[in-house]
Design a protein around this motif. Structure first.
Motif, PDB file in Angstrom:
ATOM      1  N   PHE A 158      -4.332   3.066  13.202  1.00 16.28           N
ATOM      2  CA  PHE A 158      -5.018   2.325  12.137  1.00 16.28           C
ATOM      3  C   PHE A 158      -4.254   2.513  10.843  1.00 16.28           C
ATOM      4  O   PHE A 158      -4.126   3.618  10.336  1.00 16.28           O
ATOM      5  CB  PHE A 158      -6.484   2.758  11.993  1.00 16.28           C
ATOM      6  CG  PHE A 158      -6.765   4.199  12.306  1.00 16.28           C
ATOM      7  CD1 PHE A 158      -6.678   5.179  11.332  1.00 16.28           C
ATOM      8  CD2 PHE A 158      -7.122   4.577  13.604  1.00 16.28           C
ATOM      9  CE1 PHE A 158      -6.949   6.502  11.623  1.00 16.28           C
ATOM     10  CE2 PHE A 158      -7.385   5.902  13.900  1.00 16.28           C
ATOM     11  CZ  PHE A 158      -7.300   6.876  12.907  1.00 16.28           C
ATOM     12  N   ASP A 159      -3.728   1.425  10.345  1.00 14.27           N
ATOM     13  CA  ASP A 159      -2.900   1.443   9.146  1.00 14.27           C
ATOM     14  C   ASP A 159      -3.416   0.375   8.190  1.00 14.27           C
ATOM     15  O   ASP A 159      -3.410  -0.814   8.511  1.00 14.27           O
ATOM     16  CB  ASP A 159      -1.446   1.162   9.519  1.00 14.27           C
ATOM     17  CG  ASP A 159      -0.483   1.372   8.361  1.00 14.27           C
ATOM     18  OD1 ASP A 159      -0.942   1.412   7.200  1.00 14.27           O
ATOM     19  OD2 ASP A 159       0.722   1.486   8.616  1.00 14.27           O
ATOM     20  N   ALA A 160      -3.882   0.824   7.027  1.00 17.42           N
ATOM     21  CA  ALA A 160      -4.388  -0.103   6.026  1.00 17.42           C
ATOM     22  C   ALA A 160      -3.372  -0.354   4.919  1.00 17.42           C
ATOM     23  O   ALA A 160      -3.696  -0.960   3.905  1.00 17.42           O
ATOM     24  CB  ALA A 160      -5.682   0.430   5.418  1.00 17.42           C
ATOM     25  N   SER A 161      -2.140   0.100   5.106  1.00 16.66           N
ATOM     26  CA  SER A 161      -1.117  -0.106   4.086  1.00 16.66           C
ATOM     27  C   SER A 161      -0.336  -1.392   4.301  1.00 16.66           C
ATOM     28  O   SER A 161       0.455  -1.799   3.445  1.00 16.66           O
ATOM     29  CB  SER A 161      -0.151   1.086   4.059  1.00 16.66           C
ATOM     30  OG  SER A 161       0.640   1.118   5.236  1.00 16.66           O
ATOM     31  N   ILE A 162      -0.529  -2.036   5.469  1.00  9.02           N
ATOM     32  CA  ILE A 162       0.143  -3.300   5.760  1.00  9.02           C
ATOM     33  C   ILE A 162      -0.886  -4.300   6.292  1.00  9.02           C
ATOM     34  O   ILE A 162      -2.042  -3.949   6.547  1.00  9.02           O
ATOM     35  CB  ILE A 162       1.273  -3.119   6.800  1.00  9.02           C
ATOM     36  CG1 ILE A 162       0.704  -2.658   8.155  1.00  9.02           C
ATOM     37  CG2 ILE A 162       2.312  -2.115   6.304  1.00  9.02           C
ATOM     38  CD1 ILE A 162       1.750  -2.590   9.260  1.00  9.02           C
ATOM     39  N   ASN A 163      -0.461  -5.524   6.457  1.00 10.53           N
ATOM     40  CA  ASN A 163      -1.323  -6.553   7.033  1.00 10.53           C
ATOM     41  C   ASN A 163      -1.865  -6.059   8.371  1.00 10.53           C
ATOM     42  O   ASN A 163      -1.098  -5.702   9.268  1.00 10.53           O
ATOM     43  CB  ASN A 163      -0.506  -7.842   7.223  1.00 10.53           C
ATOM     44  CG  ASN A 163      -1.331  -8.988   7.769  1.00 10.53           C
ATOM     45  OD1 ASN A 163      -1.853  -8.902   8.874  1.00 10.53           O
ATOM     46  ND2 ASN A 163      -1.421 -10.066   7.013  1.00 10.53           N
ATOM     47  N   ARG A 164      -3.174  -6.026   8.503  1.00 10.74           N
ATOM     48  CA  ARG A 164      -3.794  -5.414   9.685  1.00 10.74           C
ATOM     49  C   ARG A 164      -3.548  -6.216  10.959  1.00 10.74           C
ATOM     50  O   ARG A 164      -3.431  -5.641  12.045  1.00 10.74           O
ATOM     51  CB  ARG A 164      -5.293  -5.231   9.432  1.00 10.74           C
ATOM     52  CG  ARG A 164      -5.591  -4.229   8.306  1.00 10.74           C
ATOM     53  CD  ARG A 164      -7.046  -4.253   7.905  1.00 10.74           C
ATOM     54  NE  ARG A 164      -7.313  -3.346   6.781  1.00 10.74           N
ATOM     55  CZ  ARG A 164      -7.089  -3.660   5.513  1.00 10.74           C
ATOM     56  NH1 ARG A 164      -6.605  -4.860   5.208  1.00 10.74           N
ATOM     57  NH2 ARG A 164      -7.347  -2.793   4.560  1.00 10.74           N
ATOM     58  N   VAL A 165      -3.497  -7.534  10.852  1.00 11.53           N
ATOM     59  CA  VAL A 165      -3.188  -8.354  12.026  1.00 11.53           C
ATOM     60  C   VAL A 165      -1.750  -8.097  12.464  1.00 11.53           C
ATOM     61  O   VAL A 165      -1.457  -7.953  13.663  1.00 11.53           O
ATOM     62  CB  VAL A 165      -3.414  -9.847  11.721  1.00 11.53           C
ATOM     63  CG1 VAL A 165      -2.967 -10.715  12.892  1.00 11.53           C
ATOM     64  CG2 VAL A 165      -4.885 -10.113  11.393  1.00 11.53           C
ATOM     65  N   ALA A 166      -0.843  -8.014  11.500  1.00  7.02           N
ATOM     66  CA  ALA A 166       0.555  -7.715  11.823  1.00  7.02           C
ATOM     67  C   ALA A 166       0.673  -6.358  12.510  1.00  7.02           C
ATOM     68  O   ALA A 166       1.478  -6.188  13.434  1.00  7.02           O
ATOM     69  CB  ALA A 166       1.406  -7.744  10.559  1.00  7.02           C
ATOM     70  N   ALA A 167      -0.128  -5.385  12.072  1.00 13.00           N
ATOM     71  CA  ALA A 167      -0.094  -4.061  12.696  1.00 13.00           C
ATOM     72  C   ALA A 167      -0.442  -4.157  14.175  1.00 13.00           C
ATOM     73  O   ALA A 167       0.215  -3.537  15.027  1.00 13.00           O
ATOM     74  CB  ALA A 167      -1.054  -3.121  11.975  1.00 13.00           C
TER      75      ALA A 167
END
Length: 418
Positions: free
Chosen positions: A328-337
């Protein structure tokens, strides 16, 4: 014939020279699902209290715009992500993601009807669901203990939650005609050195026995238990350690879940797979990428990811290992993650399937370790990327970085307006 088809034709010939049929590999890769974690899309917030603080060793960093705040938004984001990933996959859902009609319902009173929206969505996509009880971010877990709590009443609350979740999962499995894996991870532990290590583990074992007392058809639901070395707030002692859950899984015929971020940084779960599968029937993997600690970075095409997939293929464990994601990474676009992590995992699996395993196994059995090492190096030059591009094209998803254009368009049209 397109450039991608031409490249694949040449790749097919090169792989045939080492005994690999790429057409068969592509069919096999398309049949192996990856369980995509719902919680990447909203920073593990869930829908009980989407703006509430996370507890229980969960920490998400970053505040990239466009976070999903409703079940419909999260499902729309998942639709977009899955449209950019080759193959047909699954969704891994937490109990805290019950639909809006569950507002005000306590976790020990959740019913299948509170997840009907997710069941309908999965049925429409023709995919399976997996499930997780949520033992964190709740007033009754505020002091860091749930199923191993000293207070019998609090333990009973969480036991009832686990029982509810197994029956919800069974309903999902029945409705979708596809077994649901219910994975139990609890955050219980101490930040500093405890005096009593035994008591919490005895209570945890008793609580789990109560949860699993009801027999459920494995064609509907299968139970998994997940171990951990340490976490935020439980740096010195985690009740559900690797040794605890390995023993519990062996004794009780449960699936053991290995999370790639739950071990010491010098440990690799790829090295554990063949040992554990000597003693348990099946494994669940939560593929993650820890950076110095269990930080759940977006999965990328690392040596460790490739080693995990190679071990699954080399050991002929494909039918005994369930592959799931947990980052879970909220520093980048979540769909892209989602797209980056799932495509990397799928690509690593495909590359492992392309390995001339039978040839390598024969060289090893014959004692020709020189040729084994030489072949391991030479096959790194085989055109796996051409096969991957063809897999994407025939799966009708973007090839190469073209998927990023679609995510950026979605961001402008949808995410930026939230």
């Amino acid at each position: 014939m397109s450039k991608i088809e031409q490249a694949y034709k040449l790749a097919r010939q090169q792989y045939a020279e080492v005994g690999v049929n790429t057409d068969d590999v592509l069919k096999q890769a398309a049949r192996i699902p990856i369980s995509v974690q719902c919680w990447q899309g909203d920073d593990v917030s869930g829908f009980e209290n989407p703006d509430g603080a996370l507890t229980g060793g969960i920490a998400v960093t970053g505040n990239y715009p466009g976070k999903a705040r409703t079940p419909d938004q999260l499902r729309a984001d998942l639709d977009q992500a899955m449209a950019l990933i080759p193959g047909k996959h699954r969704l891994n859902l937490h109990a805290s993601y019950a639909d809006s009609n569950s507002q005000g319902v306590e976790r020990n009173e959740l019913q299948p009807e509170h997840f009907q929206g997710w069941i309908d969505w999965a049925k429409g996509k023709g995919i399976g669901l997996d499930f997780n009880p949520t033992y964190f971010s709740h007033p009754k877990s505020a002091d860091g203990f749930t199923l191993s709590h000293q207070d019998r009443g609090i333990r009973q609350f969480w036991i009832e939650h686990g029982i509810c979740c197994r029956h919800i999962a069974a309903a999902m499995g029945k409705a979708l005609e596809n077994p649901c894996i219910t994975n139990f991870w609890i955050p219980d532990g101490y930040k500093d050195t405890p005096i009593d290590r035994k008591g919490p583990r005895e209570r945890l074992a008793d609580s789990l026995d109560s949860i699993f007392a009801d027999s459920i058809d494995p064609k509907l639901n299968q139970d998994a238990v997940e171990c951990k070395l340490f976490g935020i707030g439980s740096e010195s002692y985690v009740v559900g350690s690797h040794e605890f859950y390995l023993g519990y899984a062996v004794r009780n015929n449960k699936i053991l879940c290995l999370d790639a971020g739950h071990f010491h940084p010098t440990e690799s779960i790829s090295d554990k797979i063949s040992s554990i599968l000597q003693w348990v029937g099946e494994l669940l993997l939560h593929v993650s990428r820890g950076v110095r600690w269990d930080s759940d970075h977006v999965v990328t095409f690392t040596d460790e990811l490739q080693a995990i997939m190679q071990e699954i293929v080399r050991g002929e464990f494909i039918d005994r290992v369930h592959i799931g994601l947990d980052f879970f990474d909220a520093s980048i676009n979540r769909v892209a993650a989602w797209v980056i992590g799932t495509r990397a995992t799928s690509r690593a699996l495909l590359q492992a399937l392309l390995e001339p395993t039978e040839l390598l196994r024969k060289l090893e059995a014959d004692g020709d370790l020189t040729a084994r090492l030489a072949m391991l190096e030479e096959i790194k030059n085989l055109p796996a990327s051409a096969v991957w591009d063809y897999f994407c094209q025939t799966s009708e998803v973007p090839v190469g970085r073209a998927w990023l254009d679609e995510v950026q368009t979605y961001e402008k049209q949808v995410l930026s307006k939230r």
